[in-house]
Design a protein around this motif. Structure first.
Motif, PDB file in Angstrom:
ATOM      1  N   ILE A 333       0.867  -1.184   0.000  1.00 18.88           N
ATOM      2  CA  ILE A 333       0.000   0.000   0.000  1.00 18.88           C
ATOM      3  C   ILE A 333       0.899   1.228   0.000  1.00 18.88           C
ATOM      4  O   ILE A 333       1.392   1.669   1.043  1.00 18.88           O
ATOM      5  N   THR A 334       1.120   1.773  -1.181  1.00 18.73           N
ATOM      6  CA  THR A 334       2.089   2.868  -1.341  1.00 18.73           C
ATOM      7  C   THR A 334       1.463   4.241  -1.105  1.00 18.73           C
ATOM      8  O   THR A 334       2.161   5.180  -0.733  1.00 18.73           O
ATOM      9  N   HIS A 335       0.145   4.384  -1.338  1.00 22.46           N
ATOM     10  CA  HIS A 335      -0.522   5.669  -1.123  1.00 22.46           C
ATOM     11  C   HIS A 335      -1.087   5.727   0.295  1.00 22.46           C
ATOM     12  O   HIS A 335      -1.499   4.714   0.855  1.00 22.46           O
ATOM     13  N   ARG A 336      -1.114   6.943   0.832  1.00 23.10           N
ATOM     14  CA  ARG A 336      -1.698   7.121   2.160  1.00 23.10           C
ATOM     15  C   ARG A 336      -3.163   6.686   2.117  1.00 23.10           C
ATOM     16  O   ARG A 336      -3.945   7.151   1.285  1.00 23.10           O
ATOM     17  N   SER A 337      -3.548   5.803   3.029  1.00 23.22           N
ATOM     18  CA  SER A 337      -4.882   5.210   3.007  1.00 23.22           C
ATOM     19  C   SER A 337      -5.482   5.207   4.408  1.00 23.22           C
ATOM     20  O   SER A 337      -4.771   5.345   5.412  1.00 23.22           O
ATOM     21  N   LEU A 338      -6.794   5.039   4.441  1.00 28.31           N
ATOM     22  CA  LEU A 338      -7.491   4.810   5.708  1.00 28.31           C
ATOM     23  C   LEU A 338      -7.562   3.311   5.933  1.00 28.31           C
ATOM     24  O   LEU A 338      -8.137   2.580   5.125  1.00 28.31           O
ATOM     25  N   LEU A 339      -6.972   2.838   7.035  1.00 29.03           N
ATOM     26  CA  LEU A 339      -6.973   1.416   7.377  1.00 29.03           C
ATOM     27  C   LEU A 339      -7.877   1.207   8.587  1.00 29.03           C
ATOM     28  O   LEU A 339      -7.588   1.712   9.680  1.00 29.03           O
ATOM     29  N   LEU A 340      -8.967   0.493   8.384  1.00 33.15           N
ATOM     30  CA  LEU A 340      -9.892   0.150   9.471  1.00 33.15           C
ATOM     31  C   LEU A 340      -9.535  -1.254   9.951  1.00 33.15           C
ATOM     32  O   LEU A 340      -9.867  -2.243   9.302  1.00 33.15           O
ATOM     33  N   LEU A 341      -8.839  -1.337  11.073  1.00 36.34           N
ATOM     34  CA  LEU A 341      -8.319  -2.610  11.568  1.00 36.34           C
ATOM     35  C   LEU A 341      -9.284  -3.209  12.584  1.00 36.34           C
ATOM     36  O   LEU A 341      -9.458  -2.691  13.687  1.00 36.34           O
ATOM     37  N   TYR A 342      -9.934  -4.321  12.213  1.00 35.46           N
ATOM     38  CA  TYR A 342     -10.853  -5.035  13.106  1.00 35.46           C
ATOM     39  C   TYR A 342     -10.072  -6.108  13.854  1.00 35.46           C
ATOM     40  O   TYR A 342      -9.625  -7.094  13.263  1.00 35.46           O
ATOM     41  N   THR A 343      -9.909  -5.918  15.140  1.00 31.28           N
ATOM     42  CA  THR A 343      -9.175  -6.884  15.956  1.00 31.28           C
ATOM     43  C   THR A 343      -9.766  -6.857  17.363  1.00 31.28           C
ATOM     44  O   THR A 343     -10.829  -6.265  17.571  1.00 31.28           O
ATOM     45  N   ASN A 344      -9.099  -7.478  18.314  1.00 31.28           N
ATOM     46  CA  ASN A 344      -9.597  -7.448  19.691  1.00 31.28           C
ATOM     47  C   ASN A 344      -8.434  -7.554  20.665  1.00 31.28           C
ATOM     48  O   ASN A 344      -7.569  -8.426  20.519  1.00 31.28           O
ATOM     49  N   PHE A 345      -8.389  -6.642  21.622  1.00 29.35           N
ATOM     50  CA  PHE A 345      -7.417  -6.666  22.716  1.00 29.35           C
ATOM     51  C   PHE A 345      -8.180  -6.743  24.024  1.00 29.35           C
ATOM     52  O   PHE A 345      -9.008  -5.876  24.316  1.00 29.35           O
ATOM     53  N   GLU A 346      -7.918  -7.780  24.811  1.00 30.60           N
ATOM     54  CA  GLU A 346      -8.603  -7.932  26.087  1.00 30.60           C
ATOM     55  C   GLU A 346      -7.827  -7.285  27.233  1.00 30.60           C
ATOM     56  O   GLU A 346      -8.406  -6.893  28.234  1.00 30.60           O
TER      57      GLU A 346
END
Length: 443
Positions: A333-346
């Motif tokens: 991903i070379t261009h600046r992008s919006l990254l929506l990261l779906y994860t979970n930290f307990e």
């Protein structure tokens, strides 16, 4: 004869009458005068049973068609329709038993109804699938009884029908419909007015209260002798990537669906919203390695491509490797992008292990970390403690919920945006965040 036996079932009414006659026969040993009467009643029962069989098998009977959707929507109520037609010349009592896919493990499903002579009827019921994949329906069994009600005839229709279960496209349609009907506020979507901090000029318009005074066009104001302002539009064609963690942390279930399924449903909706906003939508998943890549583009076929990719995404029960995620993002991903990261930290410790990689990603992209509230713990914090064990449970639950807030503060400390949401509110909160970011011109 074999076909007749396979389709014929004796009703409870027949057995009740038979048991009653057996009781009378026993009484006939005490009162012999009853024997002749009971014999007549026995032959009447046999005659009625034969007449009932003739009524059921002499005519064509019942026609039924199960109408299945082309595909099921995961986590939503899907409507199944059954069309019935009575070809008997009398009112018929029907019992429908549809052989549902094995995923439901439902053994007591039945629908009872009545059909007038030569009448038609449509019956509907709903199914809520909770696993993506292929759903196989068995036979549609229709049991018909005449007004005599001693015998039932079985009809079978629609053998071996398969319907694929896709991520929640019904949810996607719902948000599209709400957007067109201007009802987003009722569902918690914020109405964000675009102030105009981008450099894409759209038009000059009359000044109204609330417009940014920094955008006043003084030349146009002098010509028109009234305040005029420059209006700008959102920057378009910006890459929006949904990044789905499919490690074991995302297998946790809430209301029948796993966190992974909630993330997949939200990805489908936010991709559609991004495309409607003229941005480029893409996605990929990661665990031990990065997979299921769909490059961010703005094409008519992009939604179909994303839907087909999400259909096959499943957790692999591994520990997610955020270092591989960082390397892949940096390379591809070379261009600046919006990254929506779906994860979970307990816990905060779980975040600290991955924080260096999140910081590295956030240097070149706008990263939004989306993780989940444990709604079960939330319920525990609101119960009334009545003994020592309840106090212990409540204290531990409050500790874990407090750690979630510490995770938000830690991410903000390093300039990383975040969303802490209940699983059922994930889609709405993600759309809100996307609209907020667009309004603030952060990408």
């Amino acid at each position: 004869m074999k076909r007749l036996l396979k389709q014929t079932y004796l009703n409870f009414r027949f057995f009740r009458l038979a048991i009653f006659l057996v009781g009378l026969f026993i009484l006939a040993y005490i009162y012999p005068g009853l024997f002749n009467i009971i014999t007549v009643l026995f032959f009447i029962l046999v005659a009625l049973t034969l007449v009932d069989l003739m009524l059921l098998f002499k005519q064509k009977g019942i026609e039924a068609v199960r109408i299945l959707p082309e595909k099921l929507s995961n986590g939503d109520d899907n409507t199944i329709e059954i069309s019935l037609r009575n070809k008997y010349n009398y009112k018929t009592k029907l019992v429908l038993i549809d052989e549902l896919p094995f995923q439901y493990q439902k053994r007591d499903f039945e629908i009872k109804t009545l059909l007038e002579k030569s009448d038609s009827k449509k019956i509907t019921y709903t199914l809520r699938p909770l696993e993506r994949g292929e759903y196989y329906f068995g036979n549609l069994n229709v049991y018909a009884s005449s007004p005599i009600g001693l015998v039932t005839r079985r009809f079978q229709f629609g053998k071996d029908a398969m319907v694929p279960n896709y991520p929640s496209f019904l949810q996607l349609r719902k948000y599209m419909l709400m957007a067109f009907s201007n009802k987003l506020l009722e569902y918690g979507l914020k109405k964000i007015r675009r102030i105009g901090h981008t450099m894409e000029f759209e038009q000059i318009k009359d000044y109204v209260t609330g417009d940014d005074i920094r955008n006043i066009n003084w030349k146009a104001t002098a010509k028109r002798n009234q305040l005029m302002v420059n209006q700008f539009q959102d920057e378009r064609s910006q890459p929006i990537y949904s990044v789905i963690d499919k490690g074991r942390a995302m297998k946790m279930p809430f209301d029948g669906l796993s966190l992974l399924d909630y993330a997949i449903n939200a990805t489908l909706v936010i991709s559609n919203v991004a495309l409607k906003k003229q941005d480029k939508a893409g996605m990929f998943t990661f665990s031990k390695k990065v997979e299921n890549k769909v490059v961010a583009e703005r094409r008519p076929s992009q939604m179909h491509k994303i839907l087909e990719t999400l259909y096959n995404v499943n957790t692999d029960f591994s520990e997610s490797d955020f270092s591989r995620l960082y390397i892949d993002v940096k390379r591809n991903i070379t261009h600046r992008s919006l990254l929506l990261l779906y994860t979970n930290f307990e816990t905060l410790d779980a975040l600290h292990r991955q924080l260096p990689y999140l910081q590295a990603i956030a240097k070149n992209h706008l990263l939004v970390v989306i993780f989940f509230e444990n709604t079960e713990l939330h319920k525990l914090t609101h119960i009334k403690a009545e003994n020592t064990f309840d106090i212990f449970q409540k204290t531990i639950a409050e500790k874990f919920m407090y750690e979630k807030k510490l995770i938000i503060n830690e991410l903000q400390r390093y300039g990383i945006q975040s969303i802490l949401t209940a699983p059922e509110d994930l889609t709405i909160n993600t759309i809100n965040k996307y609209l907020e970011i667009k309004a603030r011109g952060l990408i």
